[in-house]
Scaffold this motif. Structure first.
Motif, PDB file in Angstrom:
ATOM      1  N   ARG A  27       0.557  -0.718  -0.224  1.00 49.78           N
ATOM      2  CA  ARG A  27      -0.255   0.020  -0.045  1.00 49.78           C
ATOM      3  C   ARG A  27       0.537   1.572  -0.065  1.00 49.78           C
ATOM      4  O   ARG A  27       1.961   1.136   0.791  1.00 49.78           O
ATOM      5  CB  ARG A  27      -1.112   0.161   0.948  1.00 49.78           C
ATOM      6  CG  ARG A  27      -2.279   1.021   1.211  1.00 49.78           C
ATOM      7  CD  ARG A  27      -2.818   0.935   2.732  1.00 49.78           C
ATOM      8  NE  ARG A  27      -4.020  -0.307   2.440  1.00 49.78           N
ATOM      9  CZ  ARG A  27      -4.468  -1.181   2.982  1.00 49.78           C
ATOM     10  NH1 ARG A  27      -5.109   0.202   3.897  1.00 49.78           N
ATOM     11  NH2 ARG A  27      -5.534  -1.867   2.597  1.00 49.78           N
ATOM     12  N   GLU A  28       0.336   1.958  -0.531  1.00 47.75           N
ATOM     13  CA  GLU A  28       1.393   3.074  -1.091  1.00 47.75           C
ATOM     14  C   GLU A  28       0.301   4.688  -0.894  1.00 47.75           C
ATOM     15  O   GLU A  28      -0.462   4.912  -0.951  1.00 47.75           O
ATOM     16  CB  GLU A  28       2.373   3.503  -2.057  1.00 47.75           C
ATOM     17  CG  GLU A  28       0.751   3.568  -3.766  1.00 47.75           C
ATOM     18  CD  GLU A  28       1.633   3.787  -4.696  1.00 47.75           C
ATOM     19  OE1 GLU A  28       3.234   3.901  -4.871  1.00 47.75           O
ATOM     20  OE2 GLU A  28       1.189   4.253  -5.869  1.00 47.75           O
ATOM     21  N   PHE A  29       1.216   5.661  -0.175  1.00 49.28           N
ATOM     22  CA  PHE A  29       0.704   6.694   0.214  1.00 49.28           C
ATOM     23  C   PHE A  29       0.548   7.343  -1.179  1.00 49.28           C
ATOM     24  O   PHE A  29       0.981   7.583  -2.114  1.00 49.28           O
ATOM     25  CB  PHE A  29       1.178   7.753   0.915  1.00 49.28           C
ATOM     26  CG  PHE A  29       1.013   9.595   0.739  1.00 49.28           C
ATOM     27  CD1 PHE A  29       1.351  10.295   0.286  1.00 49.28           C
ATOM     28  CD2 PHE A  29      -0.099   9.356   1.696  1.00 49.28           C
ATOM     29  CE1 PHE A  29       1.134  11.754  -0.033  1.00 49.28           C
ATOM     30  CE2 PHE A  29      -0.242  11.023   1.838  1.00 49.28           C
ATOM     31  CZ  PHE A  29       0.141  11.990   0.800  1.00 49.28           C
ATOM     32  N   VAL A  30      -0.921   8.268  -1.241  1.00 48.80           N
ATOM     33  CA  VAL A  30      -1.376   8.956  -2.955  1.00 48.80           C
ATOM     34  C   VAL A  30      -1.344  10.678  -2.702  1.00 48.80           C
ATOM     35  O   VAL A  30      -0.427  11.131  -3.112  1.00 48.80           O
ATOM     36  CB  VAL A  30      -3.012   9.004  -3.516  1.00 48.80           C
ATOM     37  CG1 VAL A  30      -3.246   9.696  -4.379  1.00 48.80           C
ATOM     38  CG2 VAL A  30      -2.473   7.398  -3.801  1.00 48.80           C
ATOM     39  N   ALA A  31      -2.274  10.571  -1.385  1.00 46.14           N
ATOM     40  CA  ALA A  31      -2.407  12.713  -1.364  1.00 46.14           C
ATOM     41  C   ALA A  31      -2.889  12.110   0.313  1.00 46.14           C
ATOM     42  O   ALA A  31      -3.863  11.550   0.949  1.00 46.14           O
ATOM     43  CB  ALA A  31      -3.250  12.581  -2.398  1.00 46.14           C
ATOM     44  N   ILE A  39      -6.925  16.521  -4.572  1.00 47.36           N
ATOM     45  CA  ILE A  39      -7.506  16.605  -3.037  1.00 47.36           C
ATOM     46  C   ILE A  39      -8.224  17.260  -2.470  1.00 47.36           C
ATOM     47  O   ILE A  39      -7.742  18.324  -2.567  1.00 47.36           O
ATOM     48  CB  ILE A  39      -6.985  15.560  -2.118  1.00 47.36           C
ATOM     49  CG1 ILE A  39      -7.567  14.320  -1.162  1.00 47.36           C
ATOM     50  CG2 ILE A  39      -5.479  16.641  -1.182  1.00 47.36           C
ATOM     51  CD1 ILE A  39      -6.856  14.276   0.233  1.00 47.36           C
ATOM     52  N   SER A  40      -9.583  17.040  -2.278  1.00 49.32           N
ATOM     53  CA  SER A  40     -10.281  18.309  -1.850  1.00 49.32           C
ATOM     54  C   SER A  40     -11.103  17.626  -0.371  1.00 49.32           C
ATOM     55  O   SER A  40     -10.664  16.705  -0.236  1.00 49.32           O
ATOM     56  CB  SER A  40     -10.934  19.400  -2.454  1.00 49.32           C
ATOM     57  OG  SER A  40     -11.995  18.616  -2.828  1.00 49.32           O
ATOM     58  N   ARG A  41     -11.998  18.739   0.576  1.00 55.27           N
ATOM     59  CA  ARG A  41     -12.478  18.483   0.995  1.00 55.27           C
ATOM     60  C   ARG A  41     -14.120  18.853   1.132  1.00 55.27           C
ATOM     61  O   ARG A  41     -13.658  20.317   1.368  1.00 55.27           O
ATOM     62  CB  ARG A  41     -11.431  17.989   2.412  1.00 55.27           C
ATOM     63  CG  ARG A  41     -11.718  19.478   3.282  1.00 55.27           C
ATOM     64  CD  ARG A  41     -11.051  20.387   3.393  1.00 55.27           C
ATOM     65  NE  ARG A  41     -10.918  21.063   4.088  1.00 55.27           N
ATOM     66  CZ  ARG A  41     -10.407  22.040   4.028  1.00 55.27           C
ATOM     67  NH1 ARG A  41     -10.863  22.670   3.194  1.00 55.27           N
ATOM     68  NH2 ARG A  41     -10.199  23.321   5.193  1.00 55.27           N
TER      69      ARG A  41
END
Length: 116
Positions: free
Chosen positions: A45-49, A70-72
């Motif tokens: 598993r790898e980090f994306v954002a 990436i947004s929220r």
């Protein structure tokens, strides 16, 4: 406890776009950041954002910079991952994690498949 559910995965051709959603519920007020990870078959598993929940500060893996955003939406307790210019190598199960000061909560994942 915080519950996290991803959605929006699917099959897309190379060069296309998808938007993933990560909906948080439960004690979501404790969230300090939300991150996206991915895991391709046979790989770790790898980090994306990642995005901080209050300030909206973002971080990206080099492999997705300039293509993913990436947004929220704090009011909806939802984070998004807009993925453009998708490549075959972006194929993976995408996981969302909601981080509090003491714990990290994972969703079940959503499959993204990019065809050539």
């Amino acid at each position: 406890q915080v519950q996290v559910v991803e959605s929006g995965g699917g099959l897309v051709q190379a060069g296309g776009s998808l938007r993933l959603s990560c909906a948080a519920s439960g004690r979501s007020f404790r969230i300090v950041s939300i991150a996206w990870f991915r895991q391709a078959p046979g790989k770790e598993r790898e980090f994306v954002a990642q995005i901080t929940w209050s300030g909206g500060i973002t971080f990206y893996a080099d492999s997705v910079k300039g293509r993913f955003t990436i947004s929220r939406d704090n009011a909806k307790n939802t984070a998004y991952l807009q993925m453009n210019s998708l490549k075959v190598e972006d194929t993976a199960v995408y996981y969302c994690s909601a981080e509090t000061l003491y714990d990290k909560y994972w969703g079940p994942g959503t499959q993204v498949t990019v065809s050539s």
